[in-house]
Design an enzyme around this catalytic site. Sequence first.
Site, PDB file in Angstrom:
ATOM      1  N   VAL A   1      69.040  -8.223  47.182  1.00  0.00           N
ATOM      2  CA  VAL A   1      70.036  -9.113  46.817  1.00  0.00           C
ATOM      3  C   VAL A   1      71.113  -8.738  47.664  1.00  0.00           C
ATOM      4  O   VAL A   1      72.281  -9.217  48.072  1.00  0.00           O
ATOM      5  CB  VAL A   1      70.706  -8.903  45.469  1.00  0.00           C
ATOM      6  CG1 VAL A   1      69.426  -9.562  44.459  1.00  0.00           C
ATOM      7  CG2 VAL A   1      70.860  -7.436  45.092  1.00  0.00           C
TER       8      VAL A   1
ATOM      9  N   SER B   1      79.157  -3.719  33.263  1.00  0.00           N
ATOM     10  CA  SER B   1      78.816  -2.608  32.417  1.00  0.00           C
ATOM     11  C   SER B   1      80.017  -2.107  31.613  1.00  0.00           C
ATOM     12  O   SER B   1      81.264  -2.158  32.044  1.00  0.00           O
ATOM     13  CB  SER B   1      78.526  -1.295  33.397  1.00  0.00           C
ATOM     14  OG  SER B   1      78.531  -0.291  32.599  1.00  0.00           O
TER      15      SER B   1
ATOM     16  N   TYR C   1      79.876   3.039  40.828  1.00  0.00           N
ATOM     17  CA  TYR C   1      79.309   2.275  39.881  1.00  0.00           C
ATOM     18  C   TYR C   1      80.501   1.457  39.064  1.00  0.00           C
ATOM     19  O   TYR C   1      80.489   0.179  39.058  1.00  0.00           O
ATOM     20  CB  TYR C   1      78.183   2.892  39.109  1.00  0.00           C
ATOM     21  CG  TYR C   1      77.486   1.977  38.208  1.00  0.00           C
ATOM     22  CD1 TYR C   1      76.486   1.308  38.410  1.00  0.00           C
ATOM     23  CD2 TYR C   1      77.972   1.880  36.752  1.00  0.00           C
ATOM     24  CE1 TYR C   1      75.804   0.506  37.336  1.00  0.00           C
ATOM     25  CE2 TYR C   1      77.282   1.190  35.825  1.00  0.00           C
ATOM     26  CZ  TYR C   1      76.240   0.462  36.157  1.00  0.00           C
ATOM     27  OH  TYR C   1      75.617  -0.289  35.135  1.00  0.00           O
TER      28      TYR C   1
ATOM     29  N   LYS D   1      81.617  -2.597  39.029  1.00  0.00           N
ATOM     30  CA  LYS D   1      81.299  -3.446  37.872  1.00  0.00           C
ATOM     31  C   LYS D   1      82.801  -4.141  37.538  1.00  0.00           C
ATOM     32  O   LYS D   1      82.632  -5.391  37.154  1.00  0.00           O
ATOM     33  CB  LYS D   1      80.926  -2.728  36.751  1.00  0.00           C
ATOM     34  CG  LYS D   1      79.476  -2.023  36.953  1.00  0.00           C
ATOM     35  CD  LYS D   1      78.398  -3.419  37.180  1.00  0.00           C
ATOM     36  CE  LYS D   1      76.938  -2.947  37.339  1.00  0.00           C
ATOM     37  NZ  LYS D   1      76.030  -4.006  37.412  1.00  0.00           N
TER      38      LYS D   1
END
Length: 267
Positions: free
Chosen positions: A71, A149, A162, A166
């Site tokens: 992706v 998330s 991360y 998100k």
Amino acid sequence: MQTDIARAFDLTDRAAVVTGAASGIGRAASILFAKAGANLVIADRESGALAETASEISKLGREVVPVVMDVSIRSEVEALVGTALDRFERLDVMANVAGIMRNAMFLDVTEEDLDAIIGVNQKGVFFGCQAAARAMAERGGGSIINIASAGMDSPAPDISVYAMTKAAVAMMTRSLAIEMGPQGVRVNTVAPGFIDTGMTQRHWIDGDGNQDLEARDTMWGQMSARVPLGSIGQPEDIAFAMLYLASDASRFVTGQVVRPNGGVAMP
Ligand code: NAP
């Protein structure tokens, strides 16, 4: 107005693309969409487990095309959407699920990890949104579902990159929802809490598949203790939220963050 419950959640003969479909949430969503009647193009970067998801979907009597791809590469994401259009001549649902997590304290994050996490979690979702929104706008609309998330709501040590990606996904969702609403394209984000998938199992299952059940119980106990509903989640808990967003049941919903997280974050 359509008020029949089964029809509101029905995806019969609609075409859905799901990334990250070899495992966890992407796998559960693909199978649930198929149970709701959808035909699917499913994608992941590894063929073996993806074939298992495809086999489950075939057993349900739905058409499925597995695509091994990455992706974070724009041309591969565009080709993925092209596969759905070639095969089904429509694209009703795009679920950008593929994601990675690499743990490191902020001061220790390498540029390589920064680029890798942004490449999959942020650019991968961006590419998926762009390709799907174009295709859907030309065909009168559709539903894009991005996965963020609970990490974007509650700061925690060693997941700064991360969490940043998100949060970016949630804001990108809103920007796109504003632009695409007039063309009938809905764009929403699902922000799961702690879910029992490969992403979390890596803390207690090693590369050879050996399980440390004591480590699992400790981690699940710690995670559950923070959650008002008192447990960790299963992939199906997220898939049901995704089915709602994929279907006509959510036809008046766009630009939102849906939080199936047991109550761990309530922003
Ligand atoms: P998972 O079981 O690890 O599934 C993620 C899948 O995405 C894996 O099959 C993974 O392949 C694939 N993937 C990774 N990078 C890719 C790439 N560049 N191109 C194509 N596929 C790629 O984890 P999951 O929990 O189901 O994660 C799904 C989504 O939920 C992710 O976006 C994650 O951030 C999000 N999420 C998970 C949790 C949780 O507690 N599990 C909580 C909140 C949000 P590899 O195995 O080869 O990496």
